[in-house]
Design a protein around this motif. Structure first.
Motif, PDB file in Angstrom:
ATOM      1  N   UNK A 229      46.338  43.355  15.977  1.00 17.30           N
ATOM      2  CA  UNK A 229      47.126  44.300  15.188  1.00 17.30           C
ATOM      3  C   UNK A 229      48.628  43.993  15.244  1.00 17.30           C
ATOM      4  N   UNK A 230      49.122  43.608  16.415  1.00 20.45           N
ATOM      5  CA  UNK A 230      50.546  43.297  16.485  1.00 20.45           C
ATOM      6  C   UNK A 230      50.855  41.937  15.871  1.00 20.45           C
ATOM      7  N   UNK A 231      49.863  41.042  15.831  1.00 22.02           N
ATOM      8  CA  UNK A 231      50.035  39.781  15.106  1.00 22.02           C
ATOM      9  C   UNK A 231      50.177  40.058  13.612  1.00 22.02           C
TER      10      UNK A 231
ATOM     11  N   UNK B 259      66.383  49.967   6.485  1.00 20.24           N
ATOM     12  CA  UNK B 259      65.424  49.063   7.139  1.00 20.24           C
ATOM     13  C   UNK B 259      64.246  48.737   6.199  1.00 20.24           C
ATOM     14  N   UNK B 260      63.331  47.908   6.665  1.00 19.94           N
ATOM     15  CA  UNK B 260      62.225  47.440   5.839  1.00 19.94           C
ATOM     16  C   UNK B 260      61.091  48.464   5.747  1.00 19.94           C
ATOM     17  N   UNK B 261      60.773  48.890   4.522  1.00 16.96           N
ATOM     18  CA  UNK B 261      59.684  49.844   4.321  1.00 16.96           C
ATOM     19  C   UNK B 261      58.320  49.238   4.594  1.00 16.96           C
ATOM     20  N   UNK B 262      58.112  47.966   4.236  1.00 16.53           N
ATOM     21  CA  UNK B 262      56.826  47.307   4.494  1.00 16.53           C
ATOM     22  C   UNK B 262      56.588  47.156   5.996  1.00 16.53           C
ATOM     23  N   UNK B 263      57.642  46.833   6.733  1.00 21.56           N
ATOM     24  CA  UNK B 263      57.505  46.741   8.192  1.00 21.56           C
ATOM     25  C   UNK B 263      57.163  48.099   8.771  1.00 21.56           C
ATOM     26  N   UNK B 264      57.828  49.133   8.285  1.00 22.37           N
ATOM     27  CA  UNK B 264      57.541  50.499   8.743  1.00 22.37           C
ATOM     28  C   UNK B 264      56.093  50.882   8.464  1.00 22.37           C
ATOM     29  N   UNK B 265      55.600  50.584   7.265  1.00 24.18           N
ATOM     30  CA  UNK B 265      54.239  50.940   6.909  1.00 24.18           C
ATOM     31  C   UNK B 265      53.206  50.215   7.747  1.00 24.18           C
ATOM     32  N   UNK B 266      53.374  48.907   7.912  1.00 23.16           N
ATOM     33  CA  UNK B 266      52.408  48.128   8.696  1.00 23.16           C
ATOM     34  C   UNK B 266      52.454  48.505  10.174  1.00 23.16           C
ATOM     35  N   UNK B 267      53.653  48.738  10.702  1.00 24.50           N
ATOM     36  CA  UNK B 267      53.772  49.127  12.113  1.00 24.50           C
ATOM     37  C   UNK B 267      53.158  50.498  12.350  1.00 24.50           C
ATOM     38  N   UNK B 268      53.390  51.423  11.430  1.00 28.34           N
ATOM     39  CA  UNK B 268      52.817  52.755  11.570  1.00 28.34           C
ATOM     40  C   UNK B 268      51.299  52.725  11.625  1.00 28.34           C
ATOM     41  N   UNK B 269      50.698  51.911  10.766  1.00 26.97           N
ATOM     42  CA  UNK B 269      49.230  51.820  10.723  1.00 26.97           C
ATOM     43  C   UNK B 269      48.681  51.031  11.904  1.00 26.97           C
TER      44      UNK B 269
ATOM     45  N   UNK C 175      50.026  49.644  14.745  1.00 26.92           N
ATOM     46  CA  UNK C 175      50.329  49.988  16.134  1.00 26.92           C
ATOM     47  C   UNK C 175      49.486  51.182  16.579  1.00 26.92           C
ATOM     48  N   UNK C 176      49.280  52.136  15.667  1.00 30.33           N
ATOM     49  CA  UNK C 176      48.442  53.289  15.987  1.00 30.33           C
ATOM     50  C   UNK C 176      47.011  52.850  16.250  1.00 30.33           C
ATOM     51  N   UNK C 177      46.501  51.932  15.452  1.00 31.38           N
ATOM     52  CA  UNK C 177      45.147  51.410  15.675  1.00 31.38           C
ATOM     53  C   UNK C 177      45.067  50.690  17.019  1.00 31.38           C
ATOM     54  N   UNK C 178      46.098  49.929  17.359  1.00 27.56           N
ATOM     55  CA  UNK C 178      46.104  49.215  18.642  1.00 27.56           C
ATOM     56  C   UNK C 178      46.081  50.194  19.812  1.00 27.56           C
ATOM     57  N   UNK C 179      46.907  51.235  19.755  1.00 25.05           N
ATOM     58  CA  UNK C 179      46.946  52.228  20.824  1.00 25.05           C
ATOM     59  C   UNK C 179      45.639  53.012  20.908  1.00 25.05           C
ATOM     60  N   UNK C 180      44.974  53.178  19.767  1.00 20.79           N
ATOM     61  CA  UNK C 180      43.714  53.930  19.754  1.00 20.79           C
ATOM     62  C   UNK C 180      42.588  53.156  20.438  1.00 20.79           C
ATOM     63  N   UNK C 181      42.442  51.894  20.095  1.00 17.79           N
ATOM     64  CA  UNK C 181      41.327  51.102  20.641  1.00 17.79           C
ATOM     65  C   UNK C 181      41.577  50.679  22.080  1.00 17.79           C
TER      66      UNK C 181
END
Length: 302
Positions: free
Chosen positions: A123-125, A96-106, A108-114
């Motif tokens: 963040x999801x955009x 799978x895509x490593x860049x997608x994994x990296x951006x989603x990991x960062x 999505x976590x910020x979105x769930x935090x705020x």
């Protein structure tokens, strides 16, 4: 592949610049930079959520890469021509895509935090634009980015839930440490097996070794910090002090990352696998444990 071919026909200098800009939001350097700033200067709990999501999903994605060994789109279809804009970041296998994994990991976590509507939208955009950029530039297929997003999104939900509902105890600390080390070691063993049996080359498998080295380093560093150091990112109250702390820390991080690479290949020209495992291990240990310990010692001595 037809979808990628359609996107390829839409390329123009303006869109190229826009998509190249957004693809870097999934780049390792940017993700680590934001992670370091959060961990050292702002909110350790949030940083640990990002860390666990990023490293766990990274190990899973790299594991899938070495198991399926899917070639890049332009290798599978001669009609496709990858953009030169960020081609140096398109290493290893496609799925799978490593860049997608990296951006989603960062993000999505910020979105769930705020937990704010604006946060979810922004963040999801960004994640969606990273995914689109990887396809537009010709580096990944829709399947590559969707699977990476799905895996990381689920990991992010689980990590966020665990951090909000469970308390760290000596027993859980040991369990998490052991599981992280075992998963990382298993990825090293699997990747070595695939390379030694001729099913992959060192170059194509190198991202797996890097991820495993980082995973080993994170598991150990988190255990040490959580048990012994207990770093407080607000130990320096002044804004300029925090900025200086970040600049010094990120400077040493980048210096270690590149310096260990140069030193390693100078001393061991044929030891790329071990060099990359060790240097990613050391860099993560520095970020999570050594630098916070130094900051704590310095601030306590005042």
């Amino acid at each position: 592949m037809d979808f990628l071919y359609t996107l390829q026909n839409l390329r123009n200098p303006v869109l190229d610049a826009v998509m190249t800009f957004f693809t870097y939001f999934g780049d390792e350097i940017l993700v680590i930079g934001i992670l370091c700033a959060t961990y050292w200067c702002i909110n350790k709990k949030l940083a640990y959520k990002v860390c666990f999501t990023y490293f766990i999903s990274g190990l899973m994605v790299q594991g899938l890469k070495i198991v399926f060994r899917v070639e890049r789109p332009w290798i599978r279809d001669s009609r496709l021509v990858p953009s030169d804009a960020a081609l140096d970041g398109a290493t290893g296998y496609s799925f799978p895509s490593g860049h997608t994994q990296g951006s989603t990991g960062l993000f999505s976590t910020l979105a769930f935090h705020f937990k704010r509507t604006w946060g979810y939208i922004v963040f999801f955009l960004i994640i969606a634009l990273v995914m689109l950029s990887r396809m537009y530039l010709g580096y990944h297929t829709p399947w590559d980015v969707l699977v990476a997003f799905g895996i990381t999104f689920v990991v992010s939900i689980i990590v966020n839930y665990v951090f909000e509902n469970f308390v760290s105890t000596p027993a859980t600390r040991v369990i998490v440490f052991v599981l992280t080390e075992l998963i990382s070691a298993a990825l090293i063993g699997l990747t070595f097996y695939v390379v030694l049996t001729g099913k992959s080359t060192e170059e194509l498998a190198m991202d797996c070794f890097k991820a495993a080295g980082a995973g080993l380093g994170f598991g150990l560093a988190w255990f040490i910090e959580d048990k012994y150091i207990r770093y407080n990112p607000r130990s320096i109250s002044s804004v300029w002090g925090q900025i200086l702390k970040f600049i010094i820390g990120i400077g040493v991080t980048l210096g270690l990352k590149q310096g260990l690479k140069i030193l390693g290949f100078t001393l061991f020209p044929d030891g790329a696998i071990i060099i990359n495992i060790v240097r990613y291990f050391i860099v993560v240990i520095w970020i999570v444990a050594i630098y916070p310990l130094l900051i704590k010692k310095i601030t306590n001595s005042r």
